[in-house]
Design an enzyme around this catalytic site. Structure first.
Site, short mmCIF file in Angstrom:
data_model
loop_
_atom_site.label_atom_id
_atom_site.label_comp_id
_atom_site.label_asym_id
_atom_site.label_seq_id
_atom_site.Cartn_x
_atom_site.Cartn_y
_atom_site.Cartn_z
N GLY A 313 30.53 43.75 38.38
CA GLY A 313 31.74 43.27 37.68
C GLY A 313 33.05 42.87 37.98
N SER A 314 33.50 42.59 37.02
CA SER A 314 35.46 42.84 37.72
C SER A 314 35.61 43.42 38.07
CB SER A 314 36.17 42.11 35.83
OG SER A 314 35.41 40.81 35.92
N VAL A 315 35.43 44.67 37.36
CA VAL A 315 35.99 45.75 38.21
C VAL A 315 36.48 45.76 39.81
CG1 VAL A 315 35.37 47.88 36.79
CG2 VAL A 315 33.87 47.14 38.19
#
Length: 596
Positions: A313-315
């Protein structure tokens, strides 16, 4: 040779006749003397023969007695060991943490075996053994004891209590063989790092101890090397930090109803792993068998921190932004089109909420805009994006010293197209592990040079890795990650005085058959602290967490992984020797006014 004595003494007889005496008396006396001499000679000969016979008997008896004593005092060899004729290397070096605390060592124990032909009462032996060891079957034991086998292994290792109980049976056909076994005194702590050990080649005198997983197997040759047995293998782990993270992560996993969890704490400068936790875990003293069916992640021996290859995801958004800044395509204040949805071929990219028509590059990270990140990735291009991620180590197996690392390879798109580049920029379409993510984040915050993750304590600072971004870009990224905690999606990660920064990531969980679950996610947080001079990188990952304290179930990382990270920081920062900045700011100077 002496002259032969005459049978009759003629001189004496003639002399006796001359004096008128009876010569027959003289002849009778002569006969008696001759018979007595012959008797004495025969007796002496018989006594000599008897003495020789007694001496021979005593010598034979003594020889047999000495041999029997030697056999009674020695442990008989197992038939297989006799055939091989090779000496078993039973010793193994200890494993300790960075501070010298023992993680793995050897313990002298005993094995139990039997010689059925020497048994006096096999029925009683089978009955008593089944009582001492409930997993043994009495009927099966009796069948073995009364069969044709001359040797039977019964138990590879015994506790002192079990050994005494077997000894009390008093059965001469039950025997004990000394050996060393691997002991993990901290139980489940650091189980996935250590892996476990078992017996290899074995005889009744000793057993070979070999690694079966984790660092025990990866560095098996080093641990068994005869010239290094007295030199413990020193790991980079800190046992107290490992214990604190494991406790907090376990509590968080239960409170959030997560299926599993993982966390890594890494030195941002050297790549040393101070803690690596994967839950659920196991006790390496009694390592479970590998699963034969179903999802491998359901097994406690599955290492989620390394073997767990997930869409994170957004990491991942920090990487295309870092590359755009490094290439000079943008700066932190450059405005990016964030109109949602973004049409990309036949696909649409959407944001979690509407952030308006434009966002600065900094706000793309702070607000976690998928559309904004995809726009940045489009500026970079798929070819340069792929090369950058490979340089960070995100496209290859982790080099960390665990046997499982080589098989935990990232899952990549077959073709690195524009669409793939867009989805990968915000953490979809590519799967990697928390370990690789931690190492990549270290390069983003440590001044821009690559680190190689390691579980071995470095005795001296390693040479600086290859630069992947400049110090200037690294400083800009640190500022952005700090703002994510101050006013973005990770505000619950704030721990006063420690200045943590990082990025949240919530990825829909993939189905084994393809596609994604609608209500199952992987919640992640990747960050560093203290952000003004990052010394440590931390990654926390939760599998299918659900926060249920409110009226609606919340699954995003800001509500799940972030609070767990904050609690970990509260617990481990003091253990790492870090003091809150507010306290340090009020430390008096070395010159202090005093009054006499």
């Amino acid at each position: 040779m002496s002259p032969r004595a005459p049978l009759r003494p003629l001189a004496r007889i003639l002399d006796a006749r001359a004096r008128g005496e009876n010569p027959d008396a003289i002849e009778a006396a002569n006969i008696r003397d001759r018979n007595a001499a012959m008797h004495d000679k025969s007796r002496a000969r018989a006594e000599s023969r008897l003495l020789l016979l007694v001496m021979a008997f005593c010598a034979a008896f003594l020889t047999i007695g000495i041999r029997m004593a030697a056999l009674a005092g020695a442990e008989p060899d197992e038939p297989r060991a006799i055939v091989s004729g090779s000496r078993i290397q039973a010793q193994r070096a200890d494993i300790v943490d960075r501070n010298g605390n023992v993680l793995a060592t050897n313990l002298v124990t005993h094995a139990l075996y039997s010689h059925p032909r020497d048994m006096v009462d096999p029925e009683r032996a089978a009955r008593e053994l089944a009582r001492i060891f409930p997993d043994m079957d009495e009927d099966r034991l009796l069948k073995q004891f009364t069969g044709k086998s001359a040797f039977l292994w019964l138990r590879r290792k015994l506790s002192p209590e079990q050994m005494q109980a077997v000894h009390d049976i008093g059965e001469p056909g039950l025997l004990f063989g000394p050996r060393e076994m691997r002991l993990y005194p901290n139980g489940k702590l650091a189980a996935h790092v250590l892996g476990g050990a078992s017996f290899g080649a074995e005889g009744v005198h000793s057993a070979e101890v070999i690694g079966v997983a984790g660092i025990e197997k990866a560095l098996d040759d080093r641990l068994r090397s005869p010239d290094q047995l007295d030199q413990p293998l020193r790991l980079s782990l800190d046992l107290s930090v490992q214990a604190a993270i494991a406790e907090v992560l376990h509590t968080g996993m239960k409170l959030l109803n997560a299926r599993g969890a993982a966390s890594i704490l890494m030195d941002a400068q050297t790549g040393e792993v101070l803690a690596m936790v994967s839950l659920p875990d196991f006790d390496p003293n009694d390592r479970p068998l590998p699963p034969t069916a179903g999802d491998p992640a359901d097994s406690p021996i599955f290492n989620r921190a390394l073997q767990g290859v997930y869409e994170l995801g957004s990491v991942m958004k920090i990487f295309p932004v870092a590359q755009a800044l490094e290439l000079g395509l943008m700066n932190p204040d450059t405005m990016v089109n964030s109109s949602s949805p973004m049409q990309l071929g036949r696909f649409r990219v959407r944001d979690y909420r509407n952030y308006g028509p434009q966002l600065s590059v900094t706000d793309v990270i702070v607000k976690s805009s998928n559309v904004g990140t995809a726009r940045v990735a489009a500026q970079v291009g798929p070819v340069r994006q792929q090369a950058f991620l490979k340089e960070l180590g995100l496209l290859d197996a982790s080099p960390v010293e665990l046997i499982e690392a080589a098989r935990a390879r990232p899952l990549l798109p077959r073709k690195w197209s524009d669409i793939a580049a867009a989805t990968i920029s915000y953490g979809h379409g590519m799967s990697t592990s928390p370990m690789q993510l931690a190492a990549a984040y270290a390069a983003m915050v440590n001044g821009g040079y690559k680190v190689t993750p390691t579980l071995i304590k470095r005795e001296a600072p390693p040479p600086r890795g290859a630069p992947v971004i400049s110090e200037r870009t690294s400083a800009q990224l640190r500022d952005m990650l700090r703002k994510v905690v101050e006013k973005g999606t990770a505000r619950m990660a704030e721990v006063p005085g420690y200045h943590i920064g990082g990025k949240t990531g919530t990825a829909d969980k993939q189905k084994p058959t393809g596609g994604y679950h609608k209500d199952k996610v992987m919640a992640n947080f990747a960050g560093a602290f203290p952000m003004n001079d990052p010394r440590y990188v931390i990654v926390v990952s939760l599998d299918e967490p659900v926060e249920t304290s409110g009226t609606e179930a919340r699954r995003t990382a800001g509500w799940t992984a972030v609070p767990v990270t904050a609690e970990i920081l509260r617990r481990v920062a003091p253990l790492l020797g870090l003091r809150p900045a507010e306290v340090e700011a009020h430390v008096p100077s070395k010159v202090t006014a005093v009054r006499n």
